[in-house]
Design a protein around this motif. Structure first.
Motif, short mmCIF file in Angstrom:
data_model
loop_
_atom_site.label_atom_id
_atom_site.label_comp_id
_atom_site.label_asym_id
_atom_site.label_seq_id
_atom_site.Cartn_x
_atom_site.Cartn_y
_atom_site.Cartn_z
N GLU A 394 0.82 -1.20 0.00
CA GLU A 394 0.00 0.00 0.00
C GLU A 394 0.86 1.26 0.00
OE1 GLU A 394 -2.54 -0.43 3.38
OE2 GLU A 394 -3.30 -2.36 2.69
N PHE A 395 1.97 1.21 0.73
CA PHE A 395 2.85 2.39 0.75
C PHE A 395 3.51 2.61 -0.61
CE2 PHE A 395 6.87 4.61 1.85
CZ PHE A 395 6.31 5.73 2.43
N VAL A 396 3.88 1.53 -1.27
CA VAL A 396 4.46 1.64 -2.61
C VAL A 396 3.44 2.23 -3.59
CG1 VAL A 396 5.30 0.31 -4.59
CG2 VAL A 396 6.21 -0.14 -2.30
N VAL A 397 2.18 1.82 -3.45
CA VAL A 397 1.13 2.38 -4.32
C VAL A 397 0.98 3.88 -4.08
CG1 VAL A 397 -1.35 2.37 -4.80
CG2 VAL A 397 -0.11 0.21 -4.57
N GLN A 398 1.09 4.30 -2.81
CA GLN A 398 1.01 5.74 -2.51
C GLN A 398 2.19 6.48 -3.13
OE1 GLN A 398 -1.49 7.12 -1.52
NE2 GLN A 398 -2.58 6.07 0.11
N GLN A 399 3.38 5.88 -3.08
CA GLN A 399 4.53 6.51 -3.73
C GLN A 399 4.30 6.63 -5.23
OE1 GLN A 399 7.66 3.83 -2.11
NE2 GLN A 399 8.70 5.72 -1.48
N ALA A 400 3.73 5.60 -5.81
CA ALA A 400 3.44 5.64 -7.25
C ALA A 400 2.43 6.74 -7.57
CB ALA A 400 2.92 4.28 -7.70
N ASN A 401 1.43 6.87 -6.72
CA ASN A 401 0.46 7.96 -6.88
C ASN A 401 1.15 9.31 -6.89
OD1 ASN A 401 -2.45 7.60 -7.12
ND2 ASN A 401 -2.28 6.31 -5.31
N TRP A 402 2.04 9.50 -5.96
CA TRP A 402 2.78 10.76 -5.84
C TRP A 402 3.59 11.03 -7.12
CZ3 TRP A 402 3.25 14.94 -2.71
CH2 TRP A 402 4.40 15.72 -2.83
N LEU A 403 4.30 10.02 -7.58
CA LEU A 403 5.12 10.18 -8.78
C LEU A 403 4.25 10.52 -10.00
CD1 LEU A 403 7.57 7.16 -8.33
CD2 LEU A 403 8.17 9.59 -8.22
N ALA A 404 3.12 9.85 -10.12
CA ALA A 404 2.28 10.02 -11.31
C ALA A 404 1.56 11.35 -11.32
CB ALA A 404 1.28 8.87 -11.39
N PHE A 405 0.94 11.71 -10.20
CA PHE A 405 0.05 12.86 -10.21
C PHE A 405 0.68 14.16 -9.73
CE2 PHE A 405 -2.77 9.18 -10.08
CZ PHE A 405 -3.66 9.49 -11.10
N GLU A 406 1.57 14.08 -8.76
CA GLU A 406 2.20 15.29 -8.24
C GLU A 406 3.47 15.63 -9.01
OE1 GLU A 406 2.50 18.69 -5.97
OE2 GLU A 406 0.86 17.23 -5.99
N GLU A 407 4.29 14.62 -9.26
CA GLU A 407 5.56 14.86 -9.94
C GLU A 407 5.45 14.74 -11.46
OE1 GLU A 407 8.51 15.60 -8.34
OE2 GLU A 407 7.31 15.79 -6.53
N GLN A 408 4.31 14.26 -11.95
CA GLN A 408 4.11 14.08 -13.39
C GLN A 408 5.17 13.15 -13.99
OE1 GLN A 408 1.38 15.57 -15.20
NE2 GLN A 408 0.75 15.83 -13.07
N ARG A 409 5.52 12.12 -13.26
CA ARG A 409 6.53 11.15 -13.71
C ARG A 409 5.85 9.79 -13.86
NH1 ARG A 409 10.58 12.12 -8.92
NH2 ARG A 409 11.49 10.14 -9.66
N GLU A 410 5.05 9.67 -14.88
CA GLU A 410 4.26 8.46 -15.08
C GLU A 410 5.14 7.25 -15.31
OE1 GLU A 410 0.77 6.73 -18.05
OE2 GLU A 410 1.43 8.82 -18.22
N THR A 411 6.21 7.42 -16.09
CA THR A 411 7.10 6.29 -16.37
C THR A 411 7.74 5.76 -15.10
OG1 THR A 411 7.58 7.19 -18.57
CG2 THR A 411 9.12 5.55 -17.69
N ASP A 412 8.21 6.67 -14.24
CA ASP A 412 8.81 6.23 -12.97
C ASP A 412 7.77 5.54 -12.09
OD1 ASP A 412 11.22 7.28 -13.76
OD2 ASP A 412 10.97 9.16 -12.66
N CYS A 413 6.55 6.03 -12.13
CA CYS A 413 5.46 5.40 -11.38
C CYS A 413 5.27 3.95 -11.82
CB CYS A 413 4.18 6.20 -11.58
SG CYS A 413 2.65 5.29 -11.33
N ARG A 414 5.18 3.75 -13.11
CA ARG A 414 4.97 2.39 -13.62
C ARG A 414 6.18 1.49 -13.33
NH1 ARG A 414 0.67 1.93 -17.29
NH2 ARG A 414 1.07 -0.31 -17.05
#
Length: 829
Positions: A394-414
């Motif tokens: 769950e914490f990793v998913v939250q980090q992915a959320n942050w990368l995708a939506f706040e940092e606009q780093r979709e590739t890093d999120c995936r």
């Protein structure tokens, strides 16, 4: 900015007619400003005005009347009757202006009343709300004929204009809505709050937009202003106001036991306390809400104060009463947010681990003031990728959320999710599903995995499949998948949203609205922004399709105060901002509209899976509202783009809502292409109408209308008929469509939704909706004959005559010269 033009016109007209004008309002409502502007206009137009000056510090009986006489050049003596001396100096057209009658000594008030009886002079008065009712000796007695102007708080659009003017730049809509909630739209108080907040760094300019930098607007500069409001009232009333202000609100049953009913009624009549309706009875609330910021001493005991479950904002109320309900809703979420982020962050600092970090992140994501602490928590929380616990996932998913939506780093999120899934095969499917869902909401399109699997514990896979089915138009499959999705990781609210949107898409509007209300109730009761925003999205579109404008606007206003939800749901919030901007069309606030669109674009720049996600629709209307062919081309392109991304429902919604403004051939064609791929009946009526319009069968249109009347009412269908009538060139078919539209409720739709029934979005720039060829002919008609126009455009003279006739009919003019002037004016905009 002066926000009371209509009231000013009433006051001036009545005063010129020698009617007494009484301007009634609470402190800060603008009553004194209205009086000053009325006096200015009267004096500029030759009406004599004499002002009575009040003096709070003076204790001499008759002091105000003495100063009044001196203005007239009359010297009062002990021997003479003051009325006999003053009356000859009053002309028949004289207006006597008195600001704050409650501050004038009582002897002067009685003398002025007697002077009015003797001379017939008109009075222009301002008085505090409730003062005439409870203290008639502190005001001028009513006299027929008399015009009473009640000053109410300005709306959120006017508040936006005021805030933008004070700050000198575009302002975050959330800041505007919070100021509106705190001040109730009282203009003078709104000005004071925004300027002091700016001066103290509580509102700062960031990336070209003024945004809130701290949790509260309050600062000590506002203390004299708030305390000064209470100086004109009884001490025991002031004590009651402070007692209600300290906790923020007091449940009605507790207030009944605690307060003297007479004082409570008195405070309500003065406008200092309001009753906020709630699901279980109600609560007393100070008004304006800034009183709470001044006197609040401790955290609100929610178990005592918040005793309701209804999240729906009253929409049939006056602006200030709606503001009270909105303020209550705003405080609910802000207080919870403040406590939650403080408590969970403190727990993390004491024991930094994925569990405490996850608890904090859930509360803090999306809260602008928490950004730095969120970054710190992510950076300092040790998470071993080898840890396969659900907490770590769950914490990793939250980090992915942050990368995708706040940092606009979709590739890093995936990449992060894929790495975790590779290390832990048991989490591979839900990690991949979470990544696909984030990409789908970001606007990267629908991604179908090679294999489908439901055998995983989180419910992410089923929810992602349900979402794909929904945006692809298979609403039955979406419902089935969503029903089995709720787990510890997937909330019931999220799966309910899928079902609610499926009902919305299918045209089951009452069911969709019922589910939306449950989501909003759940969001308010449990302080879940995501649930509230999801419900609001469905509620807004359902009310739009049902033609319930008041409810529609109430939902949109409440959304700004609840604020941005968790990242996965921010696309819905961005969509609601765009829908709100569309509603600010003709007569709305241009500053608020611009700020809403800009914030919506910041949160969702790319086209998303559902209507409103991506600002291309609103910007197309704003830019091309007087060029139907260009509007049609651009709208069709945006529909095509969504279809190519797999966002079939979003494409159909985009086309259908756009066709209600202008029924263009390109968009209609794209709409039909999309509808053929959908597995939902929700667009059948619109599709059948468009198909019929491609033929010359009037009887077919009539039969279609008979079928629509048997179905549940849908205002969007009515708007589509009206749009078809506007676009129709055959007079007989147009008349048939107009009759059909009228029989389906077209007059009510046009009256209630003027900005949603045509492309001319602003009154000052309104022009005829001509085709490009009609516009071309109309512009040439001002200086060329029909034969010359025909030769220049390679048309026959008869064709030119037909273009001119249609253009004149659309423009509402009777000759070619008027047509030229109207068309030239429209083109200039």
């Amino acid at each position: 900015m002066f926000a009371f033009g209509a009231e000013l016109e009433r006051a001036v007209t009545a005063a010129r007619a020698q009617r007494t004008v009484s301007i009634v309002g609470v402190h800060g409502s603008g009553r004194s400003e209205l009086l000053r502007n009325t006096v200015r206009i009267l004096e500029e137009t030759g009406t004599p005005v004499v002002s009575v000056e009040a003096d709070r510090a003076s204790t001499q009986p008759g002091a105000a009347f003495l100063r009044f006489a001196r203005q007239l050049g009359v010297r009062l003596t002990a021997e003479g009757d003051p009325l006999d001396l003053v009356a000859p100096a009053i002309r028949a057209s004289t207006v006597i202006a008195i600001d704050d009658t409650h501050l004038v000594d009582q002897r002067s008030l009685r003398l002025l009343e007697a002077l009015r009886k003797r001379t017939g002079a008109a009075f222009l008065l301002t008085e505090l709300t409730g003062m005439g009712m409870h203290h008639p000796e502190r005001t001028i007695a009513p006299a027929w004929p008399q015009t009473v102007i009640t000053m109410r708080g300005i709306g959120i659009g006017s508040t936006s204009e005021l805030v933008t003017e004070e700050l000198g730049g575009e302002t975050d809509p959330a800041v505007v809505s919070r100021i509106y909630a705190k001040t109730g739209g009282l203009p003078l108080l709104s000005k004071a709050v925004v300027t002091s907040a700016r001066d103290h760094g509580r509102i700062v300019q960031h990336n070209g937009m003024w945004r809130q930098a701290t949790a509260s607007f309050w600062n000590d500069d506002l203390t004299p202003l708030i305390d000064g409001i209470l100086t004109d009232y009884e001490p025991e009333v002031c004590a009651l106001v402070r007692s209600v202000a300290e906790p923020g609100e007091v449940a009605l049953d507790i207030a009944t036991e605690r307060f003297d009913p007479r004082l409570t009624q008195l405070a309500c009549d003065y406008g200092l306390v309001r009753l906020t309706q709630t699901g279980l009875g109600g609560a007393l609330q100070v008004w304006p809400r800034m009183f709470s910021d001044r006197y609040q001493r401790s955290t609100i005991p929610l178990a005592t104060i918040w005793k309701h479950e209804s999240a729906l904002v009253p929409t049939d109320l006056s602006p200030e009463v709606e503001g009270a309900s909105l303020a209550s809703l705003s405080q609910l979420f802000r207080e919870h947010e403040r406590r939650a982020v403080t408590t969970t962050f403190a727990a993390w600092e004491m024991s930094p681990n994925p569990t405490t970090a996850g608890a904090y992140i859930v509360e803090a994501l999306g809260v602008a003031q928490e950004r730095e602490r969120v970054v710190r928590v992510f950076a300092e929380t040790a998470v071993e990728l080898e840890d396969a616990s659900s907490t770590s996932f769950e914490f990793v998913v939250q980090q992915a959320n942050w990368l995708a939506f706040e940092e606009q780093r979709e590739t890093d999120c995936r990449d992060l999710l894929e790495s975790y899934g590779t290390l832990h095969p048991e989490w591979r499917a839900p990690a991949a599903a979470a990544g696909r869902a984030m990409s789908l909401m970001l606007g990267s399109g629908v991604e179908v995995p090679r294999t489908e699997s439901d055998d995983e514990p989180t419910g992410f896979v089923r929810l992602e499949r349900a979402t794909r089915a929904l945006v692809g138009g298979d609403t039955d499959a979406a419902r089935t998948l969503a029903e089995g999705a709720p787990t510890k990781q997937v909330s019931k609210a999220t799966s309910t949203t899928v079902t609610a949107i499926a009902d919305l898409v299918d045209g089951r509007l009452d069911a969709a609205l019922s589910a939306a209300e449950r989501l909003m109730n759940q969001g308010e009761y449990h302080k879940l922004r995501g649930a509230y925003i999801l419900g609001s999205y469905v509620a807004a579109l359902a009310n739009y399709d049902l033609g319930r404008r008041a409810a529609y606007q109430g939902v949109l206003n409440s959304v700004l105060l609840v604020g941005r939800p968790q990242y996965l749901f921010q696309s819905f919030y961005a969509a609601l901002l765009q829908v709100h901007a569309l509603d600010q069309g003709r007569g709305g606030s241009s500053s608020l509209r611009g700020a809403l669109l800009r914030e919506s674009e910041r949160l969702q720049s790319r086209p998303g899976p559902l209507f409103g996600m991506g600002v291309d629709f609103a910007t197309t209307i704003a830019v091309e509202r007087h060029a139907p062919l260009l509007f049609d081309q651009h709208l069709a392109a945006s529909v095509r783009r969504r279809r190519e991304l797999g966002y079939l429902v979003g494409a159909a919604q985009q086309a259908l809502y756009g066709l209600q403004y202008h029924l263009g051939a390109n968009t209609a064609q794209e709409f039909q292409r999309v509808v053929r791929k959908l597995k939902t009946p929700g667009f059948d009526h619109a599709s059948s109408l468009i198909e019929l319009l491609q033929t010359d069968t009037v009887d077919g249109l009539t039969r279609w209308a008979d079928g629509v009347r048997k179905a549940a009412y849908n205002a969007s269908t009515v708007r589509l008929v009206l749009s078809a009538a506007r676009s129709e060139t055959d007079e007989h078919r147009r008349e048939v469509l107009e009759r059909i539209g009228s029989s389906l409720g077209g007059d009510r739709v046009v009256a209630e939704w003027p900005t949603h029934t045509g492309l001319d979005g602003e009154e000052e720039a309104r022009g005829p909706l001509l085709t490009n060829r009609e516009q071309e002919v109309a512009l040439l008609a001002g200086r060329l004959s029909n034969a010359d126009i025909a030769e220049r455009l390679s048309l026959s003279p008869r064709t030119v005559e037909n273009h001119l006739a249609r253009a004149m009919r659309k423009a509402g003019v009777t000759n070619r010269h008027e047509l030229f002037e109207v068309t030239a004016h429209s083109s200039a905009h």
